[in-house]
Write an enzyme that holds these catalytic residues in place. Structure first.
Site, PDB file in Angstrom:
ATOM      1  N   PHE A 159     -16.496 -70.321  15.959  1.00  0.00           N
ATOM      2  CA  PHE A 159     -15.497 -70.073  14.923  1.00  0.00           C
ATOM      3  C   PHE A 159     -14.371 -69.183  15.466  1.00  0.00           C
ATOM      4  O   PHE A 159     -13.187 -69.483  15.310  1.00  0.00           O
ATOM      5  CB  PHE A 159     -16.158 -69.417  13.703  1.00  0.00           C
ATOM      6  CG  PHE A 159     -15.215 -69.186  12.562  1.00  0.00           C
ATOM      7  CD1 PHE A 159     -15.038 -70.158  11.581  1.00  0.00           C
ATOM      8  CD2 PHE A 159     -14.484 -68.005  12.467  1.00  0.00           C
ATOM      9  CE1 PHE A 159     -14.151 -69.952  10.526  1.00  0.00           C
ATOM     10  CE2 PHE A 159     -13.596 -67.794  11.418  1.00  0.00           C
ATOM     11  CZ  PHE A 159     -13.433 -68.774  10.446  1.00  0.00           C
TER      12      PHE A 159
ATOM     13  N   LEU B 220     -16.299 -58.791 -23.931  1.00  0.00           N
ATOM     14  CA  LEU B 220     -17.432 -59.509 -24.526  1.00  0.00           C
ATOM     15  C   LEU B 220     -18.139 -58.628 -25.544  1.00  0.00           C
ATOM     16  O   LEU B 220     -18.228 -57.417 -25.361  1.00  0.00           O
ATOM     17  CB  LEU B 220     -18.445 -59.894 -23.440  1.00  0.00           C
ATOM     18  CG  LEU B 220     -18.037 -60.944 -22.416  1.00  0.00           C
ATOM     19  CD1 LEU B 220     -19.071 -61.004 -21.298  1.00  0.00           C
ATOM     20  CD2 LEU B 220     -17.879 -62.309 -23.061  1.00  0.00           C
TER      21      LEU B 220
ATOM     22  N   GLU C  23     -25.383 -67.343 -18.095  1.00  0.00           N
ATOM     23  CA  GLU C  23     -24.902 -66.921 -16.784  1.00  0.00           C
ATOM     24  C   GLU C  23     -25.264 -65.463 -16.604  1.00  0.00           C
ATOM     25  O   GLU C  23     -25.432 -64.743 -17.577  1.00  0.00           O
ATOM     26  CB  GLU C  23     -23.373 -67.061 -16.711  1.00  0.00           C
ATOM     27  CG  GLU C  23     -22.895 -68.481 -16.883  1.00  0.00           C
ATOM     28  CD  GLU C  23     -21.405 -68.540 -17.208  1.00  0.00           C
ATOM     29  OE1 GLU C  23     -20.660 -67.622 -16.819  1.00  0.00           O
ATOM     30  OE2 GLU C  23     -20.998 -69.509 -17.866  1.00  0.00           O
TER      31      GLU C  23
ATOM     32  N   LYS D  46     -24.411 -61.607 -15.761  1.00  0.00           N
ATOM     33  CA  LYS D  46     -23.225 -60.771 -15.923  1.00  0.00           C
ATOM     34  C   LYS D  46     -23.099 -59.919 -14.672  1.00  0.00           C
ATOM     35  O   LYS D  46     -23.895 -59.008 -14.437  1.00  0.00           O
ATOM     36  CB  LYS D  46     -23.373 -59.892 -17.167  1.00  0.00           C
ATOM     37  CG  LYS D  46     -22.110 -59.156 -17.553  1.00  0.00           C
ATOM     38  CD  LYS D  46     -22.235 -58.572 -18.955  1.00  0.00           C
ATOM     39  CE  LYS D  46     -20.926 -58.012 -19.459  1.00  0.00           C
ATOM     40  NZ  LYS D  46     -20.482 -56.810 -18.728  1.00  0.00           N
TER      41      LYS D  46
ATOM     42  N   ASP E 115     -21.612 -57.261 -12.118  1.00  0.00           N
ATOM     43  CA  ASP E 115     -20.998 -55.959 -12.339  1.00  0.00           C
ATOM     44  C   ASP E 115     -20.035 -55.645 -11.202  1.00  0.00           C
ATOM     45  O   ASP E 115     -20.428 -55.142 -10.161  1.00  0.00           O
ATOM     46  CB  ASP E 115     -22.103 -54.897 -12.429  1.00  0.00           C
ATOM     47  CG  ASP E 115     -21.626 -53.680 -13.178  1.00  0.00           C
ATOM     48  OD1 ASP E 115     -20.549 -53.753 -13.791  1.00  0.00           O
ATOM     49  OD2 ASP E 115     -22.318 -52.656 -13.143  1.00  0.00           O
TER      50      ASP E 115
ATOM     51  N   TYR F 200     -16.478 -67.889 -12.753  1.00  0.00           N
ATOM     52  CA  TYR F 200     -17.251 -68.461 -13.858  1.00  0.00           C
ATOM     53  C   TYR F 200     -16.447 -68.953 -15.049  1.00  0.00           C
ATOM     54  O   TYR F 200     -17.009 -69.406 -16.018  1.00  0.00           O
ATOM     55  CB  TYR F 200     -18.283 -67.444 -14.348  1.00  0.00           C
ATOM     56  CG  TYR F 200     -17.739 -66.048 -14.547  1.00  0.00           C
ATOM     57  CD1 TYR F 200     -16.860 -65.761 -15.585  1.00  0.00           C
ATOM     58  CD2 TYR F 200     -18.092 -65.021 -13.677  1.00  0.00           C
ATOM     59  CE1 TYR F 200     -16.355 -64.493 -15.759  1.00  0.00           C
ATOM     60  CE2 TYR F 200     -17.586 -63.746 -13.852  1.00  0.00           C
ATOM     61  CZ  TYR F 200     -16.728 -63.485 -14.892  1.00  0.00           C
ATOM     62  OH  TYR F 200     -16.219 -62.240 -15.055  1.00  0.00           O
TER      63      TYR F 200
ATOM     64  N   LYS G 270     -27.293 -57.136 -22.606  1.00  0.00           N
ATOM     65  CA  LYS G 270     -27.410 -56.145 -21.533  1.00  0.00           C
ATOM     66  C   LYS G 270     -28.861 -55.917 -21.128  1.00  0.00           C
ATOM     67  O   LYS G 270     -29.712 -55.734 -21.992  1.00  0.00           O
ATOM     68  CB  LYS G 270     -26.813 -54.805 -21.999  1.00  0.00           C
ATOM     69  CG  LYS G 270     -25.295 -54.816 -22.142  1.00  0.00           C
ATOM     70  CD  LYS G 270     -24.620 -54.575 -20.795  1.00  0.00           C
ATOM     71  CE  LYS G 270     -23.120 -54.674 -20.858  1.00  0.00           C
ATOM     72  NZ  LYS G 270     -22.415 -53.462 -21.183  1.00  0.00           N
TER      73      LYS G 270
ATOM     74  N   CYS H  57     -19.616 -18.529  -5.755  1.00  0.00           N
ATOM     75  CA  CYS H  57     -20.270 -19.359  -4.747  1.00  0.00           C
ATOM     76  C   CYS H  57     -21.694 -18.865  -4.477  1.00  0.00           C
ATOM     77  O   CYS H  57     -21.892 -17.686  -4.189  1.00  0.00           O
ATOM     78  CB  CYS H  57     -19.454 -19.331  -3.456  1.00  0.00           C
ATOM     79  SG  CYS H  57     -20.208 -20.276  -2.127  1.00  0.00           S
TER      80      CYS H  57
ATOM     81  N   CYS I  86     -21.568 -17.470  -0.641  1.00  0.00           N
ATOM     82  CA  CYS I  86     -20.763 -16.334  -0.182  1.00  0.00           C
ATOM     83  C   CYS I  86     -20.284 -15.461  -1.340  1.00  0.00           C
ATOM     84  O   CYS I  86     -19.565 -14.491  -1.129  1.00  0.00           O
ATOM     85  CB  CYS I  86     -19.579 -16.828   0.641  1.00  0.00           C
ATOM     86  SG  CYS I  86     -18.335 -17.655  -0.358  1.00  0.00           S
TER      87      CYS I  86
ATOM     88  N   CYS J  78     -15.208 -23.484  -3.987  1.00  0.00           N
ATOM     89  CA  CYS J  78     -15.282 -22.134  -3.429  1.00  0.00           C
ATOM     90  C   CYS J  78     -14.053 -21.989  -2.542  1.00  0.00           C
ATOM     91  O   CYS J  78     -13.899 -22.720  -1.568  1.00  0.00           O
ATOM     92  CB  CYS J  78     -16.545 -21.947  -2.595  1.00  0.00           C
ATOM     93  SG  CYS J  78     -16.464 -20.474  -1.559  1.00  0.00           S
TER      94      CYS J  78
ATOM     95  N   CYS K 243     -17.020 -18.953   4.140  1.00  0.00           N
ATOM     96  CA  CYS K 243     -18.178 -19.522   3.442  1.00  0.00           C
ATOM     97  C   CYS K 243     -19.013 -20.359   4.412  1.00  0.00           C
ATOM     98  O   CYS K 243     -18.546 -21.378   4.920  1.00  0.00           O
ATOM     99  CB  CYS K 243     -17.676 -20.371   2.273  1.00  0.00           C
ATOM    100  SG  CYS K 243     -18.973 -21.049   1.243  1.00  0.00           S
TER     101      CYS K 243
HETATM  102  P1  AMP Z   1     -17.294 -55.852 -20.999  1.00  0.00           P
HETATM  103  O1  AMP Z   1     -16.343 -55.272 -19.987  1.00  0.00           O
HETATM  104  O2  AMP Z   1     -18.595 -55.154 -21.080  1.00  0.00           O
HETATM  105  O3  AMP Z   1     -16.632 -56.131 -22.316  1.00  0.00           O
HETATM  106  O4  AMP Z   1     -17.712 -57.283 -20.421  1.00  0.00           O
HETATM  107  C1  AMP Z   1     -16.741 -58.258 -20.165  1.00  0.00           C
HETATM  108  C2  AMP Z   1     -16.644 -58.452 -18.705  1.00  0.00           C
HETATM  109  O5  AMP Z   1     -17.829 -58.955 -18.156  1.00  0.00           O
HETATM  110  C3  AMP Z   1     -15.620 -59.493 -18.360  1.00  0.00           C
HETATM  111  O6  AMP Z   1     -14.323 -58.970 -18.316  1.00  0.00           O
HETATM  112  C4  AMP Z   1     -16.073 -59.924 -16.989  1.00  0.00           C
HETATM  113  O7  AMP Z   1     -15.379 -59.155 -16.019  1.00  0.00           O
HETATM  114  C5  AMP Z   1     -17.527 -59.526 -16.910  1.00  0.00           C
HETATM  115  N1  AMP Z   1     -18.420 -60.648 -16.596  1.00  0.00           N
HETATM  116  C6  AMP Z   1     -19.365 -60.620 -15.631  1.00  0.00           C
HETATM  117  N2  AMP Z   1     -20.024 -61.784 -15.549  1.00  0.00           N
HETATM  118  C7  AMP Z   1     -19.489 -62.604 -16.479  1.00  0.00           C
HETATM  119  C8  AMP Z   1     -19.732 -63.959 -16.853  1.00  0.00           C
HETATM  120  N3  AMP Z   1     -20.702 -64.692 -16.281  1.00  0.00           N
HETATM  121  N4  AMP Z   1     -18.966 -64.481 -17.835  1.00  0.00           N
HETATM  122  C9  AMP Z   1     -18.004 -63.743 -18.449  1.00  0.00           C
HETATM  123  N5  AMP Z   1     -17.720 -62.461 -18.123  1.00  0.00           N
HETATM  124  C10 AMP Z   1     -18.451 -61.889 -17.155  1.00  0.00           C
HETATM  125 ZN    ZN Z   2     -18.579 -20.013  -0.645  1.00  0.00          ZN
END
Ligand code: AMP
Ligand code: ZN
Length: 665
Positions: free
Chosen positions: A34, A81, A110, A112, A114, A221, A308, A402, A405, A420, A426
């Site tokens: 590659f 959401l 799906e 969620k 983070d 998604y 959640k 502190c 010191c 501090c 220190c």
């Molecule tokens: P909240 O911020 O708690 O209101 O949740 C909404 C956010 O969840 C959305 O803005 C997305 O960024 C996130 N999210 C993560 N996974 C998903 C999913 N599979 N479908 C829709 N939103 C999702």
């Molecule tokens: Zn200190």
């Protein structure tokens, strides 16, 4: 095959391999092969700028710098959401839906993810824009940074619609996050708190080549657009995958809330095997016509619901609050706990962040507390079980001086952290600063480690990093675990550090907010430590990427007599406090103070060479035209909007030849 065809063929091949590797996770050639192909393409593009393509696989390494991210209004609003936490919540939701739509309802489940939400716009199969969620109505244009994320396709495949937005999440997988933090700790920098914030911070970095270095991933998604020829959410996931997007495979189509709950229960456990963080399940009505009927509330779609996961918690006792002092004097309160099992590890300590956090949660010694582990490296206390509080307990009094010191602590307006201020006296700060100085990314002193530094300080042999250079073998040999050989290595390592280039020395000095990148900018701009020492705050903020917070900190550092004395000593030991002749040879100040925009393709030099020439000659390269722009160097095929803007603002437009002749004078 002519050159042009060859370039196109290589681009297409590399795009396919990128897709195999980053999206499908099944590479068909070795990394080496590659790289060879990429190098070949790079060389051809360098030679033939007339075939420039902003979406070439060679541009994944970034390089463009954005000072201010432009605000962009989303064509389709990005909603948040609604949340649910129980089977009952989900049943209620289903009942509401059934009242509003006819017929049976299917759902997609799906995960969620983070991370940081993102909206990508594609036109004619090409990525044209990437915008953060912002407030849902408008966000920041972070296209240059998003383009460096390898799983984001720059060009699509198959039968995609002419124009659409696709939404998803930019995440930082655990493994990459851990590596980034190991590197930061090794460099004496504070580790990042969690993958989510680091992912969203990565999108707002000014230098896109920094974003390129981060192991980010992009999971998609949701499609938004008109007449996409799609009937259901599940179909849109399948189609998007066909077009080349990384659409998580875990999604399922189900037909009842019971099936939804089975999905939730399965992933509540299994998500620990996923490479990135998830914090719940998102359930969506599958049929798009039904979605339309349901519509939106002010804040969220009626056709979707988040469920959640319960964060993993443990309950234990807080026995003591201790305080750690960082090399910059920042105080971090630490909870010392009765050891407890949490997500497979024994937890003894947890972060309390700062005084505000302790006060907000009313955390007291003796309390029974809830401990949670998110993406953070050390767990945090999220609450107190007030029913178990002992009657004699007293509110926590945050320390006022502190613990090491005894100097009274200070706290700057608008900052959560206490400090501090006794930088020079220190002990943990002294040790921390020297440890930072010797770190790999700083002076990289071989033969000297963090523990030895602590020992040297404790024994009174050194008080600052300049003292390292006067250490003698005779002084260090009596130290614990120090042999003849290791003493030699230590002394040699210190001596060798005088070869480390200026920019790294500047980083090593440990000026607050002066990280590696800032140190580079300052070194390049000022070329000599004396020039930095002499610079006023107003002058410092003129330097690219230096804000007032950094400028103030730099000024503060050099105003302190003792710091200037340290610099003088380092100079006398031969430490590099200026850019060398060799580094200087190719540089002038001819373009000093000029802001230059480069656009189009050129005949004599490549765009990148042109940019480097501008920087080496003291000018500043900018990617967008503003009233501050001095020149627009225009090549063939430059964008009409740039030209128009330059004309409107009266910016001088010059040719490649005129530019080169500027440098000859
Ligand atoms: P909240 O911020 O708690 O209101 O949740 C909404 C956010 O969840 C959305 O803005 C997305 O960024 C996130 N999210 C993560 N996974 C998903 C999913 N599979 N479908 C829709 N939103 C999702
Ligand atoms: Zn200190």
């Amino acid at each position: 095959m002519n050159t042009e065809e060859h370039i196109y063929q290589l681009r297409e091949e590399l795009r396919q391999h990128n897709h195999n590797y980053y999206v499908l996770d099944t590479p068909t050639i070795s990394d080496y092969e590659f790289d060879m192909k990429l190098k070949e393409l790079q060389a051809l593009e360098e030679k033939h700028p007339e075939f420039y393509d902003a979406n070439s696989p060679t541009l994944r390494v970034g390089g463009e710098v954005t000072k201010n991210f432009e605000t962009v209004v989303h064509d389709y609003r990005m909603y948040s959401l609604d949340n649910s936490y129980s089977k009952e919540d989900l049943m209620d939701w289903e009942a509401r839906i059934k009242k509003l739509v006819d017929g049976s309802v299917s759902y997609t489940c799906e995960l969620k993810y983070d991370g940081a939400s993102i909206s990508l716009t594609y036109e004619k199969g090409t990525l044209v824009r990437a915008v953060t969620r912002g407030d849902g109505i408008q966000g920041d244009d972070v296209t240059t940074n998003v383009k460096t994320i390898k799983s984001v396709p720059l060009k699509l495949q198959g039968a995609y619609p002419d124009r659409f937005d696709i939404r998803g999440e930019i995440v930082l997988p655990y493994e990459g996050f851990a590596k980034m933090n190991q590197a930061r700790i090794a460099a004496g920098e504070e580790p990042y708190a969690n993958p989510r914030n680091t992912a969203s911070g990565s999108l707002k970095l000014q230098d896109s080549s920094e974003t390129a270095k981060r192991p980010l991933d992009c999971l998609l998604y949701n499609l938004a657009g008109d007449r996409l020829g799609i009937d259901s959410q599940y179909e849109s996931l399948t189609k998007a995958r066909d077009w080349g997007f990384k659409v998580p495979e875990e999604s399922r189509l189900v037909h009842s809330i019971d099936e939804v709950l089975a999905f939730v229960n399965y992933w509540d456990e299994k998500r620990r095997d996923l490479p990135y963080e998830t914090d719940g399940v998102v359930i969506k009505v599958n049929d798009l016509l039904q979605q339309d009927e349901l519509g939106f509330t002010a804040k969220a779609p009626r056709w979707a619901m988040a469920y959640k996961f319960k964060a993993e918690q443990a309950v234990t006792t807080l026995n003591e609050i201790t305080y750690q002092i960082g090399r910059t004097g920042a105080i971090t309160p630490v909870a010392n706990l009765t050891p407890v099992q949490l997500a497979g590890t024994t937890v003894k300590r947890a972060s309390l962040h700062n005084a505000d956090q302790i006060e907000k949660l009313d955390i007291r010694v003796g309390d029974t507390v809830f401990v949670e582990k998110g993406g953070e490296i050390i767990p945090k206390i999220v609450g107190v079980d007030f029913t178990k509080r002992i009657s004699s307990s007293e509110p926590t009094k945050y320390i006022t001086s502190c613990p090491d010191c005894d100097t009274p602590l200070t706290r700057k307006e608008g900052e959560a952290q206490h400090y501090c201020p006794n930088d020079l006296g220190c002990p943990p700060q002294i040790t921390g600063r020297i440890q930072h100085y010797i770190a790999r990314k700083a002076m990289d002193i071989e033969g000297l480690g963090g523990e030895t530094v602590a020992l040297l300080v404790k024994e009174g042999l050194i008080e600052n990093y300049a003292d390292l250079y006067t250490l003698t073998k005779a002084q260090v040999i009596p130290l614990e675990r120090m042999a003849e050989k290791s003493a030699d290595n230590l002394i040699a390592g210190v001596a060798k550090s005088t070869e480390i280039p200026f920019e790294r020395v500047l980083f090593a000095l440990g000026i607050r907010y002066v990280g590696e990148t800032v140190a580079k900018k300052l070194a390049k701009h000022y070329k000599h430590i004396d020039a930095i020492i002499a610079a006023t705050e107003e002058e410092l903020v003129q330097v690219d990427e230096i804000g007032s917070k950094i400028a103030q900190s730099v000024r503060e550092f050099f105003t302190i007599e003792a710091n200037r004395a340290l610099i003088d000593r380092l100079k006398s030991y031969g430490v590099q406090l200026a850019i060398t002749e060799e580094q200087l040879a190719n540089q002038t100040n001819i373009l000093s103070g000029q802001v230059i925009v480069v656009s189009g393709v050129f005949e004599k030099v490549s765009r990148n060479e042109l940019k480097k020439m501008i920087e080496d000659n003291g000018g500043k390269v900018s990617s967008s035209i503003s009233s501050k722009t001095t020149y627009l160097v225009a090549g063939a095929n430059m964008g009409p909007s740039k030209l128009e803007k330059a004309n409107k603002l009266g910016v001088s437009i010059i040719s490649e030849d005129t530019f080169l002749s500027l440098l000859d004078t």
